[in-house]
Design an enzyme around this catalytic site. Structure first.
Site, PDB file in Angstrom:
ATOM      1  N   SER A 139      83.672  44.499 124.750  1.00  0.00           N
ATOM      2  CA  SER A 139      82.832  45.383 125.989  1.00  0.00           C
ATOM      3  C   SER A 139      82.899  44.424 127.187  1.00  0.00           C
ATOM      4  CB  SER A 139      81.630  45.879 125.602  1.00  0.00           C
ATOM      5  OG  SER A 139      80.778  46.413 126.621  1.00  0.00           O
ATOM      6  N   TYR A 152      73.005  44.897 122.279  1.00  0.00           N
ATOM      7  CA  TYR A 152      74.411  45.169 122.377  1.00  0.00           C
ATOM      8  C   TYR A 152      75.371  44.053 122.852  1.00  0.00           C
ATOM      9  CZ  TYR A 152      78.571  48.025 123.344  1.00  0.00           C
ATOM     10  OH  TYR A 152      79.801  48.722 123.802  1.00  0.00           O
TER      11      TYR A 152
HETATM   12  P1  NAD Z   1      82.148  57.044 119.731  1.00  0.00           P
HETATM   13  O1  NAD Z   1      80.778  57.158 119.224  1.00  0.00           O
HETATM   14  O2  NAD Z   1      83.053  57.988 120.192  1.00  0.00           O
HETATM   15  O3  NAD Z   1      83.010  56.295 118.211  1.00  0.00           O
HETATM   16  C1  NAD Z   1      82.289  55.427 117.401  1.00  0.00           C
HETATM   17  C2  NAD Z   1      82.592  55.792 115.989  1.00  0.00           C
HETATM   18  O4  NAD Z   1      81.982  55.002 115.057  1.00  0.00           O
HETATM   19  C3  NAD Z   1      82.046  57.227 115.455  1.00  0.00           C
HETATM   20  O5  NAD Z   1      83.007  57.951 114.990  1.00  0.00           O
HETATM   21  C4  NAD Z   1      80.752  56.762 114.623  1.00  0.00           C
HETATM   22  O6  NAD Z   1      80.801  57.841 113.704  1.00  0.00           O
HETATM   23  C5  NAD Z   1      81.560  55.603 114.104  1.00  0.00           C
HETATM   24  N1  NAD Z   1      80.389  54.591 113.440  1.00  0.00           N
HETATM   25  C6  NAD Z   1      79.153  54.313 114.184  1.00  0.00           C
HETATM   26  N2  NAD Z   1      78.390  53.658 113.128  1.00  0.00           N
HETATM   27  C7  NAD Z   1      79.037  53.485 112.163  1.00  0.00           C
HETATM   28  C8  NAD Z   1      79.005  52.782 110.947  1.00  0.00           C
HETATM   29  N3  NAD Z   1      77.636  52.188 110.748  1.00  0.00           N
HETATM   30  N4  NAD Z   1      79.968  52.917 110.081  1.00  0.00           N
HETATM   31  C9  NAD Z   1      81.229  53.326 110.051  1.00  0.00           C
HETATM   32  N5  NAD Z   1      81.489  53.996 111.387  1.00  0.00           N
HETATM   33  C10 NAD Z   1      80.492  54.127 112.139  1.00  0.00           C
HETATM   34  O7  NAD Z   1      82.137  55.827 120.446  1.00  0.00           O
HETATM   35  P2  NAD Z   1      83.395  54.727 121.396  1.00  0.00           P
HETATM   36  O8  NAD Z   1      83.079  54.622 122.479  1.00  0.00           O
HETATM   37  O9  NAD Z   1      84.812  55.170 120.843  1.00  0.00           O
HETATM   38  O10 NAD Z   1      83.093  53.158 120.727  1.00  0.00           O
HETATM   39  C11 NAD Z   1      83.983  52.624 119.950  1.00  0.00           C
HETATM   40  C12 NAD Z   1      83.741  51.102 120.034  1.00  0.00           C
HETATM   41  O11 NAD Z   1      84.033  50.716 121.695  1.00  0.00           O
HETATM   42  C13 NAD Z   1      82.166  50.513 119.957  1.00  0.00           C
HETATM   43  O12 NAD Z   1      82.499  49.324 119.370  1.00  0.00           O
HETATM   44  C14 NAD Z   1      81.776  50.573 121.410  1.00  0.00           C
HETATM   45  O13 NAD Z   1      80.750  49.600 121.364  1.00  0.00           O
HETATM   46  C15 NAD Z   1      82.838  50.049 122.101  1.00  0.00           C
HETATM   47  N6  NAD Z   1      82.869  50.035 123.669  1.00  0.00           N
HETATM   48  C16 NAD Z   1      82.910  51.565 123.921  1.00  0.00           C
HETATM   49  C17 NAD Z   1      82.834  51.728 125.203  1.00  0.00           C
HETATM   50  C18 NAD Z   1      82.897  52.820 126.000  1.00  0.00           C
HETATM   51  O14 NAD Z   1      82.445  53.052 127.251  1.00  0.00           O
HETATM   52  N7  NAD Z   1      82.985  53.922 125.371  1.00  0.00           N
HETATM   53  C19 NAD Z   1      82.905  50.545 126.254  1.00  0.00           C
HETATM   54  C20 NAD Z   1      82.788  49.273 125.658  1.00  0.00           C
HETATM   55  C21 NAD Z   1      82.871  49.249 124.454  1.00  0.00           C
END
Ligand code: NAD
Length: 249
Positions: A139, A152
């Protein structure tokens, strides 16, 4: 022969978009998620594009669940070529001294331990078969310091560290490991975070040189590039995809 990818957090956001993008390349997908609804939805999306897909329910913070998703993928598809080690949660957005220990434990358990367990079991299978390619989701908060996300940020800096160190040990055996550092991207996770902290959305957008959030499709394109042979000589990198955000801090 078709290639196979495991995607954790494959039921939503970045994981779901990447499943669709990899499926467009003819890659079979094992969709891993704690949410059955999201996971099964992604399976249907992949199958519509042609490749095979299975859903495996897992809580990535539990090592036994992680071992199980790896075993089930090998049983069904025979090998693991690509791994998008992506499941994660954001936390409450509170300042550190306002967070309780259970929040710290759950963010570390899912974002950091979950990613380490995934790397541990998947890399073992890949190396037995001559190698493979892994992308870990870090991230912006994994490359710079930011308020409201101390735990985080600790986990995401950890993701960057494990990416580089894995390469030091196993690149010679055919393993590539890279990480991505997305800035705020329009996924359900971020929508929920900004719903709870609306002033932070305003601040985030105005602090991004391109003046908009990223899209999951833009991130999926990067992950697909890094995972596949197009990026054969890129190893141990953390690639920022954030509209210029962290480079202007
Ligand atoms: P999201 O919430 O849309 O998707 C995350 C998925 O992970 C969900 O389907 C959820 O059910 C699953 N999940 C959560 N806890 C879990 C567990 N214990 N076991 C298995 N599955 C689990 O979020 P996203 O934005 O797609 O995030 C995905 C990754 O990207 C994460 O690691 C997040 O930290 C990272 N990220 C996101 C952003 C952003 O702005 N969206 C930015 C930087 C990093």
């Amino acid at each position: 022969m078709s290639k196979t990818a495991i995607i954790t957090g494959g039921g939503s956001g970045l994981g779901q978009s990447t499943a669709v993008r990899l499926a467009q390349e003819g890659i079979n997908i094992a969709v891993v998620d704690i949410s059955e609804k999201g996971g099964n939805e992604t399976v249907e999306m992949v199958k519509k594009l042609g490749p095979d897909a299975i859903f495996i329910k897992a809580d990535v913070s539990k090592a036994d669940d992680v071992k199980n998703y790896v075993d089930q993928t090998v049983e069904h598809f025979g090998s693991i070529d690509y791994f998008f080690n992506n499941a994660g949660i954001s936390g409450s957005g509170k300042f550190f001294l306002d967070t309780d220990i259970s929040e710290i434990e759950s963010i570390v358990g899912i974002n950091l331990l979950g990613a380490l367990y995934g790397m541990r079991y998947v890399a073992e299978v890949m190396l037995k078969n001559g190698g493979g390619s892994i992308v870990n989701t870090a991230s912006s908060a994994g490359v710079i310091g930011q308020d409201s996300v101390v735990t985080y940020s600790a986990t995401k800096h950890g993701i960057v560290g494990m990416t580089k160190s894995m390469v030091a040990e196993y690149a010679k055996d055919g393993l590539r490991v890279n990480s991505i550092a997305p800035g705020p991207t329009e996924t359900p996770m971020v929508e929920a975070f900004y719903r709870d902290n609306p002033e932070m959305k305003e601040n985030a957008t105005s602090g991004i040189p391109q003046k908009r959030l990223g899209t999951p499709e833009e991130v999926a394109e990067l992950v697909t590039f890094l995972l596949t042979s197009k990026a054969n000589y890129i190893n141990g990198e953390v690639i920022r995809i954030d509209g210029g955000f962290t480079n202007t801090k």
